[in-house]
Design a protein around this motif. Structure first.
Motif: not given
Length: 315
Positions: A141-158
């Motif tokens: 469920n963890v994904e790499q996020c761009i700063p200040h960009q929300k993760p995909s639905k059902g995912k969280v930022c690493d």
């Protein structure tokens, strides 16, 4: 004969010893009573209690089932201002002192004592273990996020503990065994379901904010990179300010917006800020207060709302 019956007198029962009385109480062969009750009497009272407790358990179970229908496994029923914890997050720090002194907030070690240093390093190893892929069962469920960009639905930022953390990584021992430099202390915000920070910008910075942090926010706004819950750490007293030395915040000055709000998604990782003390004075106790800054965070030193206090001493 009738006269003789009328003349019969009441005869006193034989006097029994205590043990004999107890044996008769246990089992009276003449009346077939056990513990003062006949078999039918015991049957009736056991049947009564069996029915009574069955009804009681059934009623309680039904009420509990109705109650659980009103709850959600992931979302609390009462949130933010309506909840007991409110909507003002506090700060926590790691590593924590030994369990033998749970009320202490003192980080005290001797850099040349390997065993002493290893205790603090192990505390941080255990705390940061969930941030490693192999220790997070929900890492899918963890994904790499761009700063200040929300993760995909059902995912969280690493939260990646990479080279940006410099001295505050496991490979460098979090700098606790350095002969000159100071340690790394990790800060995290307490999780409050559904809480979204209101970010400061150049026009809303408060007067009591440290000047260096005001300048950082103004510069960050010019880069459109200001949406952080900012963090500041300072010595509490003039002597502490003098002894604390230079502080660096790794990898950034605060907690970025992509980690908010917390919605209890599997695999969620609380954002971290590492406080690296470049060269604190050794042999003295340093009182340190760290604050989290957002427009909807209220600071209260007495209740430690929006802030955390700890002491540092390096021998």
């Amino acid at each position: 004969m009738a006269d003789k019956k009328g003349e019969q007198m009441y005869t006193r029962p034989p006097k029994l010893s205590g043990w004999d009385s107890f044996k008769i109480f246990l089992w009276n062969s003449e009346t077939s009573q056990f513990l003062g009750r006949t078999g039918s009497s015991w049957g009736k009272i056991l049947l009564f209690y069996l029915i009574f407790y069955a009804v009681l358990i059934g009623f309680f179970s039904a009420m509990l089932a109705v109650f659980y229908q009103t709850l959600d496994d992931r979302e609390p029923k009462w949130k933010l201002e309506k909840s007991l914890i409110g909507s003002n997050p506090g700060l926590g720090f790691r590593p924590m002192p030994p369990d033998s002194n749970v009320e202490s907030t003192l980080i005290w070690y001797k850099a040349s004592d390997k065993g002493n240093v290893q205790f603090w390093q192990k505390q941080l190893d255990e705390f940061l273990a969930t941030y490693e892929k192999e220790n997070n069962p929900n890492y899918n469920n963890v994904e790499q996020c761009i700063p200040h960009q929300k993760p995909s639905k059902g995912k969280v930022c690493d939260v990646r503990l990479d080279a940006d953390w410099q001295k505050c990584v496991k490979e460098n021992g979090y700098n606790y065994d350095s002969p000159e430099g100071g340690p790394c202390i990790f800060l995290k915000l307490n999780k409050i379901y559904g809480w979204n920070p209101e970010y400061y910008n150049s026009t809303t910075v408060p007067d009591n904010m440290p000047q260096y942090l005001k300048s950082e926010i103004i510069e960050a706004e010019a880069r459109n990179d200001y949406k952080y819950v900012w963090v500041s750490c300072q010595g509490e007293n003039p002597a502490d300010v003098e002894n604390i030395g230079v502080i660096r915040y790794l990898p950034k000055w605060g907690f970025a917006s992509q980690y908010f709000p917390f919605e209890n998604v599997d695999g969620y990782l609380s954002p971290l800020v590492a406080i690296y003390f470049e060269k604190p004075k050794r042999g003295v106790l340093i009182n340190i207060e760290c604050k989290a800054w957002a427009r909807n965070i209220i600071h209260d030193r007495t209740d430690r709302r929006g802030s955390v206090h700890f002491e540092l001493m390096i021998d």
